[in-house]
Design a protein around this motif. Sequence first.
Motif, short mmCIF file in Angstrom:
data_model
loop_
_atom_site.label_atom_id
_atom_site.label_comp_id
_atom_site.label_asym_id
_atom_site.label_seq_id
_atom_site.Cartn_x
_atom_site.Cartn_y
_atom_site.Cartn_z
N UNK A 107 -9.52 56.41 -14.77
CA UNK A 107 -10.46 56.66 -15.86
C UNK A 107 -9.88 56.05 -17.12
N UNK A 108 -10.73 55.49 -17.95
CA UNK A 108 -10.30 55.03 -19.27
C UNK A 108 -10.96 55.92 -20.31
N UNK A 121 -5.10 58.93 -13.96
CA UNK A 121 -5.40 58.72 -12.55
C UNK A 121 -5.99 60.00 -11.98
N UNK A 122 -7.06 59.88 -11.23
CA UNK A 122 -7.73 61.05 -10.65
C UNK A 122 -6.90 61.59 -9.48
N UNK A 132 -6.39 65.20 -13.38
CA UNK A 132 -5.76 63.89 -13.49
C UNK A 132 -4.25 64.00 -13.68
N UNK A 133 -3.60 62.84 -13.47
CA UNK A 133 -2.19 62.66 -13.79
C UNK A 133 -2.10 61.49 -14.75
N UNK A 136 2.54 58.72 -20.81
CA UNK A 136 2.42 58.68 -22.27
C UNK A 136 2.29 60.10 -22.79
N UNK A 137 1.23 60.77 -22.39
CA UNK A 137 1.12 62.22 -22.58
C UNK A 137 1.21 62.76 -21.17
N UNK A 138 2.45 62.92 -20.68
CA UNK A 138 2.68 63.22 -19.27
C UNK A 138 1.87 64.43 -18.82
N UNK A 139 1.20 64.25 -17.69
CA UNK A 139 0.35 65.32 -17.16
C UNK A 139 0.25 65.20 -15.65
#
Length: 164
Positions: A107-108, A121-122, A132-133, A136-139
Amino acid sequence: MMLKEIAYNRAEAVRYAETWAMRRNPKFPNFDQMGGDCTNFASQCIYAGCGVMNPTPVTGWYCNSLEDRSPAWSGVEFLYKFLITNKSVGPYAAETGTDMLEPGDVIHLGDADGHFYHTPVVLSVENGNILVAAHSFDACFRPLYTYSFSALRCLHILGARIWA
């Protein structure tokens, strides 16, 4: 030689995303100090799912090192253009709505002016809830709705091609 279609391994893309979402794979450059690492991370996940890069200079999609990589590997707009227009080796995608997203897609996120700046990334889609993962803003397993954005662009990875 001719191009051969190969399946996109969504499970491998997701496994990679889960493994590396909160840390950095030393096999790839880290762009945290150069504008952000999100698209680099998304490219790594896509690569994990297809196993093939496109080594075409400038317009391809590859990363051998910080000095030897294509703009599409780490740039949001360049990745979009590559995935949507690629007719050669490597992954390719179609722009779609959130209702067609699957694990392993990307996704953008963008602003009101249509400038896209983040590439999660889904990981999963259940009853409209997209997790998502991202770098930059780690998730990892972050609900998409918790991001602040004005524009959304969904890329459904259709498959990849190799020379055979």
